[in-house]
Design a protein around this motif. Structure first.
Motif, PDB file in Angstrom:
ATOM      1  N   THR A  64      -5.644   0.990 -10.626  1.00  0.00           N
ATOM      2  CA  THR A  64      -6.331  -0.162 -10.429  1.00  0.00           C
ATOM      3  C   THR A  64      -5.320  -1.115  -9.644  1.00  0.00           C
ATOM      4  O   THR A  64      -5.788  -1.597  -8.551  1.00  0.00           O
ATOM      5  N   ALA A  65      -4.067  -1.350 -10.018  1.00  0.00           N
ATOM      6  CA  ALA A  65      -3.343  -2.034  -9.515  1.00  0.00           C
ATOM      7  C   ALA A  65      -2.929  -1.282  -7.809  1.00  0.00           C
ATOM      8  O   ALA A  65      -2.825  -2.066  -6.970  1.00  0.00           O
ATOM      9  N   GLN A  66      -2.765  -0.130  -7.664  1.00  0.00           N
ATOM     10  CA  GLN A  66      -2.569   0.421  -6.483  1.00  0.00           C
ATOM     11  C   GLN A  66      -3.741   0.350  -5.508  1.00  0.00           C
ATOM     12  O   GLN A  66      -3.588  -0.027  -4.436  1.00  0.00           O
ATOM     13  N   GLU A  67      -4.867   0.243  -5.811  1.00  0.00           N
ATOM     14  CA  GLU A  67      -6.190  -0.003  -4.917  1.00  0.00           C
ATOM     15  C   GLU A  67      -6.085  -1.334  -4.707  1.00  0.00           C
ATOM     16  O   GLU A  67      -6.375  -1.606  -3.450  1.00  0.00           O
ATOM     17  N   THR A  71      -3.392  -2.077  -2.217  1.00  0.00           N
ATOM     18  CA  THR A  71      -3.328  -1.435  -0.750  1.00  0.00           C
ATOM     19  C   THR A  71      -4.445  -2.139  -0.032  1.00  0.00           C
ATOM     20  O   THR A  71      -4.517  -2.206   1.216  1.00  0.00           O
ATOM     21  N   GLY A  72      -5.583  -2.748  -0.823  1.00  0.00           N
ATOM     22  CA  GLY A  72      -6.723  -3.202  -0.414  1.00  0.00           C
ATOM     23  C   GLY A  72      -6.640  -4.758  -0.461  1.00  0.00           C
ATOM     24  O   GLY A  72      -7.848  -5.530  -0.649  1.00  0.00           O
ATOM     25  N   VAL A  73      -5.464  -5.402  -0.604  1.00  0.00           N
ATOM     26  CA  VAL A  73      -5.467  -6.839  -0.926  1.00  0.00           C
ATOM     27  C   VAL A  73      -6.041  -7.545   0.224  1.00  0.00           C
ATOM     28  O   VAL A  73      -6.706  -8.699  -0.152  1.00  0.00           O
ATOM     29  N   ARG A  74      -6.037  -7.320   1.581  1.00  0.00           N
ATOM     30  CA  ARG A  74      -6.948  -8.031   2.510  1.00  0.00           C
ATOM     31  C   ARG A  74      -8.429  -8.178   2.315  1.00  0.00           C
ATOM     32  O   ARG A  74      -8.989  -8.943   2.377  1.00  0.00           O
ATOM     33  N   VAL A  75      -8.737  -6.838   1.907  1.00  0.00           N
ATOM     34  CA  VAL A  75     -10.370  -6.748   1.491  1.00  0.00           C
ATOM     35  C   VAL A  75     -10.689  -7.631   0.295  1.00  0.00           C
ATOM     36  O   VAL A  75     -11.751  -8.606   0.375  1.00  0.00           O
ATOM     37  N   VAL A  76      -9.807  -7.658  -0.786  1.00  0.00           N
ATOM     38  CA  VAL A  76     -10.070  -8.578  -1.980  1.00  0.00           C
ATOM     39  C   VAL A  76     -10.136 -10.132  -1.501  1.00  0.00           C
ATOM     40  O   VAL A  76     -11.002 -10.908  -1.869  1.00  0.00           O
ATOM     41  N   ARG A  77      -9.183 -10.694  -0.670  1.00  0.00           N
ATOM     42  CA  ARG A  77      -9.131 -11.597  -0.290  1.00  0.00           C
ATOM     43  C   ARG A  77     -10.153 -12.407   0.665  1.00  0.00           C
ATOM     44  O   ARG A  77     -10.791 -13.385   0.485  1.00  0.00           O
TER      45      ARG A  77
END
Length: 605
Positions: free
Chosen positions: A227-230, A233-239
């Motif tokens: 969960t943390a790794q995803e 690595t996908g922090v731009r999508v989350v934001r």
């Protein structure tokens, strides 16, 4: 039938121990010296009290080993030592120094062994994972794999280098101490020894509970890591989608479950350790009281009583540790099984006498059918077509029509089933081609390229054995990336963040194209890899490719008609089946799917 490489825990542990086992054996031998030196001290004290201070008769020294009597005689005998007790103190000091020296050697040798062990585990795991099939990586979360290769590896290292060696030390200490204790008084020794099986038995009782708890906690830690790794690595999508709160709640929920598992496990361990401490403390108290009674009754001498209490106290830690080692064994057993799962996963293998044929040949798909393991319908159904060597071949189809799957099969990222048809390069079935040779000669650019946390120059030239700046710049120019790179402050030495996060989608795709062009493969596959660039850049790249591709076969997969229309031949897929094959003009005249897509895309242009 799949062959199991490691059938049990011991087999994989022995495999990992190659190269470090000799150091562990040396550590055990040195540990024996430490234990022996620690245990002869009380005998010297016993001899001093009974023979030098209280003046007991020589025949009362029967419980003192002959080598200690010999040593004391060499120092002058009991009368002389009684008048010069400082000599005994010096002897004890010498033994203490020797003990410290051997203990230091033990730590050094054990540390070398532990680091060699963990290095081999990491190397073998990484090497094995790199050769596992593409499908295996799709079935296993990256975070969980990382957790197994870090946390579980450390757990095994700590168990072997600390707990397992401690077990040997404990067995040696118990055996030597029992030998000395029996020589003093058999009844007291039995009273002391009776607690050992009690501790072992209740440790075994806790073993299964602790093992189950560790297994659940390890699995939950793997999910938490994934969960943390995803999210990282996908922090731009989350934001970009404002999902921070949702992802935080998701992580906190996973973390809450993981924490509760550890709290439950700690309660079990607390009960285990507390009962262990109580039994050990009760044993010390019992032996102290019984020993005093035996001493008052004259069954043992004062020196023997002091020595026996020393030995019993020295057994307290090993006996307590014995129970704790059993609990640690539960945790290590879970970690070993988790690594055994990875090491028992079957690697990709070439057929016997695999070939290295020339790759600048025609590519033929014959009656290719394929379905993924998790699918119920065929992704490809009896697909047949031919790509002439040195031509440009286009593939068009809707989402899920099997366009990318065709290329995955050609590159053997997935293998065709026995009844799934054939793919040939020239006259050679790709099954008979060495995988490394096949993949070295097929350049692949994916729709979502992966870039490493390195400079642009290093990313583009990643396939080069020796960095060639001229070739890197030429590849960047063909990929229409050179002007963009030059606009960066550090040019080709601009550092690219993790997965290329500092670049736009189009820049990442063009970097991946340049990366592939540097290797100059005879077969180039562009899997919708121009989707993130504008139409003008798309046309510029295709023009440059046409002028510089030489004799290479180019396969273009795209949703854009404009990207494919200059291809020599175009394949149209519809739900995994071949709908049409032909040139741009021929397909327009067919009035089929291609013509309909063309009309839709050309509206308003």
């Amino acid at each position: 039938m799949k062959k199991t490489r490691f059938k049990n825990k011991s087999s994989i542990v022995l495999y990992f121990l190659k190269g470090s086992a000799i150091f562990f054996v040396l550590a055990i031998l040195v540990s024996f010296c430490v234990t022996f030196l620690e245990l002869i001290g009380p005998k010297i004290v016993q001899y001093t009290i009974d023979n030098c201070i209280s003046g007991a008769a020589a025949e009362d020294s029967g419980s003192v080993p002959d080598y200690i009597l010999f040593l004391m005689d060499r120092l002058g005998g009991k009368e002389y030592l009684g008048a010069h007790l400082y000599l005994v103190a010096e002897l004890v000091a010498v033994i203490a120094v020797l003990t410290a020296l051997f203990r230091y050697l033990f730590r050094v040798i054990n540390s070398i062994a532990a680091e060699k062990l963990i290095k081999r585990m990491r190397d073998k795991l990484f090497e094995h994972i790199m050769h596992l099939p593409f499908s295996w990586h799709g079935e296993n979360h990256t975070g969980d794999i990382i957790q197994r290769c870090t946390s579980d590896v450390d757990t095994i290292k700590m168990f072997i280098s600390e707990q397992l060696l401690s077990l040997f030390r404990i067995m040696i200490r118990i055996a030597v101490a029992m030998h000395f204790m029996i020589r003093i008084n058999g009844e007291l020794t039995i009273a002391s020894a009776v607690f050992i099986p009690i501790i072992v038995l209740y440790s075994c009782f806790f073993h299964n509970r602790i093992s189950t708890g560790f297994e659940k906690a390890d699995n939950e830690e793997g999910r938490l890591s994934a969960t943390a790794q995803e999210n990282l690595t996908g922090v731009r999508v989350v934001r970009a989608f404002g999902r921070e709160a949702y992802e935080r709640e998701k992580f906190e929920k996973q973390n809450y479950e993981y924490t509760n598992l550890w709290i439950s496990l700690m309660k079990t361990l607390a009960a285990f350790w507390a009962s262990n401490d109580f039994i050990s403390g009760f044993q010390v108290m019992l032996i102290t009281v019984l020993g005093a009674v035996y001493c008052v009754n004259g069954s043992i001498t004062v020196g023997e009583y002091v020595a026996f209490v020393f030995y019993n106290s020295m057994l307290t830690w090993p006996v307590r540790a014995l129970g704790r080692i059993i609990s640690e064994m539960s945790k290590a057993g879970v970690s070993i099984d988790r690594l055994r799962y990875i090491m028992n996963s079957e690697e990709e293998k070439d057929v016997e006498n695999a070939k290295k044929p020339p790759m600048d040949q025609d590519i033929t798909f014959e009656n290719v059918s394929f379905v993924y393991d998790n699918g119920s319908e065929d992704v490809l159904d009896n697909v047949s077509f031919k790509i002439k060597a040195g031509t440009t071949f286009g593939i068009l189809g809707g989402t899920g029509s099997g366009k990318s799957t065709l290329m995955y099969l050609m590159d053997r990222l997935y293998d065709l089933p026995k009844d799934g048809g054939r793919i040939l390069i020239g006259d050679t079935d790709i099954i008979d081609i060495k995988r490394s040779h096949l993949r070295e000669n097929i350049g692949f650019v994916l729709q979502e390229p992966f870039l490493f946390s390195r400079t642009l120059s290093e990313n583009i030239g990643i396939t080069q054995k020796e960095k060639n700046e001229k070739e890197i710049r030429e590849a960047a120019k063909i990929a229409a990336l050179d002007e963009t790179i030059e606009s960066f402050g550090q040019g080709y030495e601009t550092y690219v963040g993790e997965r290329g996060v500092t670049l736009s989608g189009g820049q990442k795709q063009r970097t991946a194209i340049a990366q592939m062009l540097v290797s100059d493969p005879p077969i180039m596959v562009f899997d919708d890899s121009l989707s993130a660039v504008d139409t003008q850049t798309d046309a510029r790249i295709r023009k440059a490719l046409s002028e510089n591709k030489g004799t290479s076969t180019v396969i273009l997969i795209s949703h854009r008609i404009t990207t494919l229309m200059q291809a020599d031949n175009i394949l149209v897929l519809d739900h995994g089946k071949v709908s049409e094959v032909g040139s741009h003009e021929e397909l327009l005249n067919n009035n089929g799917i291609y013509k309909r897509i063309f009309d839709i895309q050309m509206q308003g242009t």
